[in-house]
Scaffold this active site. Sequence first.
Site, PDB file in Angstrom:
ATOM      1  N   GLY A  75       0.807  -1.202   0.000  1.00  0.00           N
ATOM      2  CA  GLY A  75       0.000   0.000   0.000  1.00  0.00           C
ATOM      3  C   GLY A  75       0.841   1.253   0.000  1.00  0.00           C
ATOM      4  N   SER A  93       3.684   1.387   2.645  1.00  0.00           N
ATOM      5  CA  SER A  93       4.849   0.569   2.292  1.00  0.00           C
ATOM      6  C   SER A  93       5.679   1.225   1.201  1.00  0.00           C
ATOM      7  CB  SER A  93       4.391  -0.815   1.828  1.00  0.00           C
ATOM      8  OG  SER A  93       3.675  -1.488   2.852  1.00  0.00           O
ATOM      9  N   ASP A 103      -8.848  -1.409  -1.140  1.00  0.00           N
ATOM     10  CA  ASP A 103      -9.622  -0.164  -1.120  1.00  0.00           C
ATOM     11  C   ASP A 103      -9.685   0.524  -2.475  1.00  0.00           C
ATOM     12  OD1 ASP A 103      -9.996  -0.583   1.559  1.00  0.00           O
ATOM     13  OD2 ASP A 103      -8.541   0.904   2.219  1.00  0.00           O
ATOM     14  N   ARG A 138     -36.854  -7.719   5.906  1.00  0.00           N
ATOM     15  CA  ARG A 138     -35.962  -7.137   6.904  1.00  0.00           C
ATOM     16  C   ARG A 138     -35.071  -6.055   6.298  1.00  0.00           C
ATOM     17  NH1 ARG A 138     -34.183 -12.724   9.920  1.00  0.00           N
ATOM     18  NH2 ARG A 138     -35.837 -12.736  11.499  1.00  0.00           N
ATOM     19  N   MET A 171     -15.027  -2.277   4.141  1.00  0.00           N
ATOM     20  CA  MET A 171     -13.769  -1.561   4.329  1.00  0.00           C
ATOM     21  C   MET A 171     -13.717  -0.313   3.446  1.00  0.00           C
ATOM     22  SD  MET A 171     -10.886  -4.525   4.848  1.00  0.00           S
ATOM     23  CE  MET A 171     -10.775  -5.398   6.399  1.00  0.00           C
ATOM     24  N   VAL A 214     -13.014 -10.698   5.793  1.00  0.00           N
ATOM     25  CA  VAL A 214     -13.455 -11.635   4.760  1.00  0.00           C
ATOM     26  C   VAL A 214     -13.311 -10.994   3.380  1.00  0.00           C
ATOM     27  CG1 VAL A 214     -15.897 -10.924   4.738  1.00  0.00           C
ATOM     28  CG2 VAL A 214     -15.276 -13.270   4.146  1.00  0.00           C
ATOM     29  N   GLY A 257     -16.383 -18.782 -27.587  1.00  0.00           N
ATOM     30  CA  GLY A 257     -15.844 -17.589 -28.206  1.00  0.00           C
ATOM     31  C   GLY A 257     -15.859 -17.611 -29.712  1.00  0.00           C
TER      32      GLY A 257
END
Length: 762
Positions: free
Chosen positions: A122, A125, A170, A205, A212, A303, A578
Site C-alpha cells: 500500500g 509501504s 480499497d 428485513r 472496508m 473476509v 468464443g
Amino acid sequence: MSESETGHDNPSAEDFARGQGVRVGVLTSGGDAQGMNAAVRAVVRTALVMGATPLSILEGWQGAVDNSIHEMGWSDVSSILNQGGTVIGTARSADFREYEGRLVAAENLIRHGIDKLVVIGGDGSLTGTNQFRNEWSQLLTDLVEAGRISHEEAAAHPYLAVVGLVGSIDNDLVGSDMTIGADSALHRIVEAIDALTSTAASHQRTFVVEVMGRHCGYLALMSAVAGGCDYVLIPERPPGEGWEEEMCNVLTQGREAGRRESIVLVAEGAQTRSGDRITAADVAGILKDRMDVDARVTILGHVQRGGTPSAYDRWMPTLLGYAAVQTVLEQGSDDGAVILGVRHNRIARLDLVTAVSDTRNVATLIEQGSYDEAVAARGRSFTEMLKINSLLSAPPSQAPRATGKRIAILHAGGLAPGMNTAARAAVRLGLARGYTMLGVRGGFPGLIDGAVDELSWDDVEGWAFAGGAELGTRRTEPSLEQFYAIGRSIETQQIDGLMIIGGVDAYMSGYELVSQRDRYPAFRIPIVLVPASIDNNLPGSELSIGADTAVNNAVWALDRIKESAAASRRCFVAEAMGRKCGYLAFMSGLAAGAELVYLNEDGVDLDTIASDAAIMRASFEAGRRLFLVVRNEEVSELLTMDFMARAFEEEGGGLFDVRQSAIGHLQQGGSPTPFDRLLATRLVSHALDEICREIGDETSAALYVGMAANSLSSRPIERMLDDFDVADRRPKYQWWLGLKPAAQVVSLPGAGLLGPIPIMDA
C-alpha cells in the site's frame, strides 16, 4: 497523458538480455490483498526468463531486516495463482521505520547482491520504500565506514532501482483505475449482499452492512450499485444536515414501491460533515428510533481480503509483475521510483512520489470539506456512479411523466450474464428521466408478435443480480420479409426510441434496420446498440457485458480441472467458447495458469501441435505432474479438441494421460460479476443519454456504444463495418492481443520471449 505503446520508451526483445547476472528482489508489505501471489509469480518467472535471479524477501521489510531472503526457482511459485494472501508473507515492520533498521536492511540486500526491487504493498509501504531508496547512498557510506561492507560491494550497487505495485483492496491509488485486490474484494462484498438480500426479502428485513474503506468509498459505492442497495455512506461525500431523515425516506419509498428488503451500505471511514464517524451501529440505531425498524448489522471485516482471487486479480497482477521486471531492469541512477498501475486496461507508469502524495491528499480534501475535489480525484467512473446510484436506488416521484415518449428495450443474440442488470438500469434510469419504459419479450420475434409490456420501477426489482435474461433473447436476425412487420409494431406500440442489448446478432440486426430507413420510416427513431456478449467480440467496445462473468466461470472450471489431476500425471485439454474470437480462451488461460493456449487469431497446424507435444513430454520427463491446454472453440475446423488430445497422448507414450473437457454453457450462466453489473449500468446510462439527445428528431441518429480506453464512446451504426470483421465475427482491432508476450513468459519454461507489453506514461 502521453502514450508510448509503440514508441521508443519500450525496450525491444533484444533489450531483455540486460537481465543477465542481475538479482531482483520481490517483497509484499502492509495489508495483504488477493492477487499478490499472481504478481509475485510473474516477477519470479519473468526475471528467470530474462536471465536475472529472483529473490523473495519474506515477511515484507521485516524480512530484509531479519535477512529472510531466499532465491526463487520456477516451481517455487507453481500453483499459487488461485491462492489468496501472499505466499512470501507480509508484515508492518517497526524496525524498518528506524534508520538503524534500514541500515541493517541495506546491508542484507547488498550481501545478497540485490539493488533492484519490486515492492507490492500500500501507500505506506511504498512511501517507506521511497525513503529507503533516497537514503541508499548514505546507507552505503555508513556501512562502509562501519566496516560492514567493502568499498567494492558499495561500488557494485551505487543506486537502488525500485518499482512499486499497489496491493490494496480499497482501490485508493489516485491515477490508477484499479489496484491489486479491489476486484476480488468487490466479489466478496457483492456475494454477501446477494446472500443477505435473499434472506432479508424472505422476512422483509433491513440490513446495515459495513465494508472496508477508511479514506476511500470505492468498495461501498460500487457494491451499492452492483448489489442494488438502498442507501450508501462514503467518506468522499459525507451526508448533509438532515441525512437521517433522507435515508429513512429513501427506505420508505423503496418499500412502498414494492421492495421486500432494505440494505444500507456503510464504508468504515464514513463520517458526517462535522467529522463525526458514522458506524453501522449508528445507522441501525437511527432506523430503530425513526422507523421502528429492527435493522440487522453485518460487518464483513477481513473476509473482504480473503479467499480465491477473481480472474481479473490473476491476469492483471500477472501483467503488472511482468511489466515490473521489464521496468526495474531499465532503471538508471537518474530515474525516479515508479508505481505501475492500470489505466484503460493497460499498464501505466506513475511517479511514485506524486501518486502517493495525490492519494494521501484525498483525505486532506475530505478534512477540509472539499468534497467535490475529493470525488473528482477518484476518477470519472466514481463520479458517474455517485450520480447513477441516487437514481437507481430511489423510486421516481409519482408526478405525471413529462415527456410522453416511449423507449423500448430488446435483447438479441446469445445470452450474456448482465443482461438483466442492463435492463433494470435502463428501466429505472429511463423512468427517472420521465420516459415510459417498455420491455420487448423474446427479441425481434417478440417485437413482431407485439410482446411488449410497460415496465415499472418495481417490475425490475431483483434483476440486478439475476442470471439469464428476464425479457428473453433470441439469436435470430430479422429477415427482409420481417422488416415491414417490425415497422408496423414500432408504430403500433408507439415506440419513440429503441435500445438493443446483445451480441453480434443484435449488432447485425441493428445495422440492417438502419440500412432500411429509406424504405421504412418507422426505423427513423433513435436506435442504440449496447454490447452484451461473453465472446467480447463486438466493435467499438473493448469489453462487453458478460465477458468478465464468462472468464470467471471458465477460470472456476479450470481450477476444478486442475484439482482433479492432483494425484496423477495428466494433461488436460479444455475448450472455451468464443467462436473465432480468442478473448475467453486467452484470458481464462492466463488467469488459470495454462501452459498453452490456442487461438483462432493465431491459427494452429500439425507442426505446431507436434512441437508443443514434444515440449509437453520434456516437461513431464523433468517432473511435471500437470499440463493445462486451453483452446478457442473454433481455433481449427479439422484439428479438433479430440484430435489434439489424441496427438498429445500418443506423444506421451504412457508417461502421462490426457483428458479433454469442453467448458461449454457454464460460461454463460450464473449471477453476473460486480464488474459486469457496473459495466452494464454505465453503458446503459450512456445509451440513454444518446437516445434522450436524439428522441423526437426526424433524422435521429443510430449508434453503437462502448467502453474504449475506459471512456464511454458512441459511433454511427452506418460505419460499424469499418470496425468489424463480419466473416470472423470479431473486431478488426483487439487490444488484448498485445498481452500475449506476458502470457507466454509466465506459463512455460523455455517457451521463449516475444517482447515487452505496452506501458503507458500517465
